[in-house]
Motif scaffolding. Structure first.
Motif, PDB file in Angstrom:
ATOM      1  N   LYS A  92       0.850  -1.198   0.000  1.00 46.24           N
ATOM      2  CA  LYS A  92       0.000   0.000   0.000  1.00 46.24           C
ATOM      3  C   LYS A  92       0.880   1.240   0.000  1.00 46.24           C
ATOM      4  N   ASN A  93       0.328   2.335  -0.519  1.00 47.21           N
ATOM      5  CA  ASN A  93       1.057   3.596  -0.408  1.00 47.21           C
ATOM      6  C   ASN A  93       0.111   4.708   0.006  1.00 47.21           C
ATOM      7  N   LYS A  94       0.693   5.698   0.640  1.00 48.01           N
ATOM      8  CA  LYS A  94      -0.029   6.880   1.112  1.00 48.01           C
ATOM      9  C   LYS A  94       0.966   8.022   0.999  1.00 48.01           C
ATOM     10  N   ARG A  95       0.749   8.899   0.054  1.00 46.15           N
ATOM     11  CA  ARG A  95       1.726   9.958  -0.208  1.00 46.15           C
ATOM     12  C   ARG A  95       1.124  11.354  -0.139  1.00 46.15           C
ATOM     13  N   THR A  96      -0.095  11.454   0.334  1.00 44.07           N
ATOM     14  CA  THR A  96      -0.762  12.747   0.442  1.00 44.07           C
ATOM     15  C   THR A  96      -1.028  13.039   1.911  1.00 44.07           C
ATOM     16  N   LEU A  97      -0.679  14.223   2.346  1.00 41.07           N
ATOM     17  CA  LEU A  97      -0.915  14.598   3.735  1.00 41.07           C
ATOM     18  C   LEU A  97      -2.409  14.707   4.007  1.00 41.07           C
ATOM     19  N   ALA A  98      -2.848  14.183   5.143  1.00 38.15           N
ATOM     20  CA  ALA A  98      -4.229  14.313   5.597  1.00 38.15           C
ATOM     21  C   ALA A  98      -4.354  15.595   6.420  1.00 38.15           C
ATOM     22  N   ALA A  99      -5.569  15.984   6.711  1.00 39.08           N
ATOM     23  CA  ALA A  99      -5.811  17.196   7.508  1.00 39.08           C
ATOM     24  C   ALA A  99      -5.080  17.120   8.848  1.00 39.08           C
ATOM     25  N   ASP A 100      -5.040  15.935   9.462  1.00 35.55           N
ATOM     26  CA  ASP A 100      -4.360  15.784  10.748  1.00 35.55           C
ATOM     27  C   ASP A 100      -2.864  16.069  10.632  1.00 35.55           C
ATOM     28  N   ASP A 101      -2.240  15.615   9.543  1.00 36.36           N
ATOM     29  CA  ASP A 101      -0.819  15.900   9.310  1.00 36.36           C
ATOM     30  C   ASP A 101      -0.586  17.399   9.168  1.00 36.36           C
ATOM     31  N   ILE A 102      -1.429  18.038   8.378  1.00 31.63           N
ATOM     32  CA  ILE A 102      -1.286  19.477   8.117  1.00 31.63           C
ATOM     33  C   ILE A 102      -1.508  20.277   9.395  1.00 31.63           C
ATOM     34  N   ASP A 103      -2.541  19.915  10.152  1.00 34.89           N
ATOM     35  CA  ASP A 103      -2.810  20.618  11.415  1.00 34.89           C
ATOM     36  C   ASP A 103      -1.643  20.472  12.383  1.00 34.89           C
ATOM     37  N   ALA A 104      -1.047  19.279  12.448  1.00 37.63           N
ATOM     38  CA  ALA A 104       0.068  19.041  13.369  1.00 37.63           C
ATOM     39  C   ALA A 104       1.290  19.869  12.994  1.00 37.63           C
ATOM     40  N   ILE A 105       1.611  19.944  11.717  1.00 33.81           N
ATOM     41  CA  ILE A 105       2.792  20.723  11.325  1.00 33.81           C
ATOM     42  C   ILE A 105       2.539  22.220  11.487  1.00 33.81           C
ATOM     43  N   ARG A 106       1.302  22.654  11.234  1.00 32.42           N
ATOM     44  CA  ARG A 106       0.974  24.071  11.456  1.00 32.42           C
ATOM     45  C   ARG A 106       1.036  24.430  12.936  1.00 32.42           C
ATOM     46  N   ALA A 107       0.682  23.495  13.811  1.00 32.23           N
ATOM     47  CA  ALA A 107       0.760  23.755  15.243  1.00 32.23           C
ATOM     48  C   ALA A 107       2.218  23.907  15.692  1.00 32.23           C
ATOM     49  N   LEU A 108       3.103  23.113  15.107  1.00 33.87           N
ATOM     50  CA  LEU A 108       4.528  23.210  15.447  1.00 33.87           C
ATOM     51  C   LEU A 108       5.209  24.425  14.834  1.00 33.87           C
ATOM     52  N   TYR A 109       4.760  24.800  13.630  1.00 34.73           N
ATOM     53  CA  TYR A 109       5.385  25.886  12.877  1.00 34.73           C
ATOM     54  C   TYR A 109       4.332  26.882  12.421  1.00 34.73           C
ATOM     55  N   PRO A 110       3.774  27.641  13.379  1.00 35.09           N
ATOM     56  CA  PRO A 110       2.726  28.608  12.978  1.00 35.09           C
ATOM     57  C   PRO A 110       3.286  29.706  12.087  1.00 35.09           C
ATOM     58  N   GLN A 111       2.428  30.191  11.222  1.00 33.57           N
ATOM     59  CA  GLN A 111       2.819  31.291  10.331  1.00 33.57           C
ATOM     60  C   GLN A 111       2.704  32.611  11.074  1.00 33.57           C
ATOM     61  N   GLY A 112       3.670  33.508  10.799  1.00 31.18           N
ATOM     62  CA  GLY A 112       3.737  34.863  11.298  1.00 31.18           C
ATOM     63  C   GLY A 112       2.747  35.221  12.268  1.00 31.18           C
TER      64      GLY A 112
END
Length: 112
Positions: A92-112
């Motif tokens: 199996k493969n999964k190469r697209t970020l899910a909303a949970d992945d995006i939310d987690a990285i945004r929480a660690l690295y918030p924009q300005g």
């Protein structure tokens, strides 16, 4: 100039605190910032083909994206749709970020 990330394929004890453990256990490991090490288990069957061959191969890209998430500071997700979900299935493969992945990285690295 030195690299910030070091990716390698190893087997057994390879000089860090997490030896590779052979087939069908831990596929790879990476260390949280600022280590920069990402180590694939060389005993596993890897492929980057899409679709993956029907030979029990693991998707080297999917596992790599997950491990790079750890390099960036992410922990595993409980969402089975997320790239950061801790279980990868052979074939199996999964190469697209899910909303949970995006939310987690945004929480660690918030924009300005």
């Amino acid at each position: 100039m030195a690299s910030d990330l070091v990716v390698g394929v190893y087997g057994g004890d390879h000089g860090d605190s997490v030896p590779c453990d052979g087939l069908r256990n831990e596929l790879a490991h990476a260390f949280y910032p600022t280590d920069g090490g990402l180590h694939y288990d060389g005993d596993e069957q890897w492929s980057s083909l899409v679709p993956l061959p029907d030979d029990g191969s693991y998707d080297v890209v999917w596992v790599g994206i997950n491990e790079i998430g750890h390099l960036l500071g992410l922990v595993h997700s409980n969402d089975p749709n997320a790239v950061m979900f801790p279980w990868v299935e052979p074939g199996k493969n999964k190469r697209t970020l899910a909303a949970d992945d995006i939310d987690a990285i945004r929480a660690l690295y918030p924009q300005g």
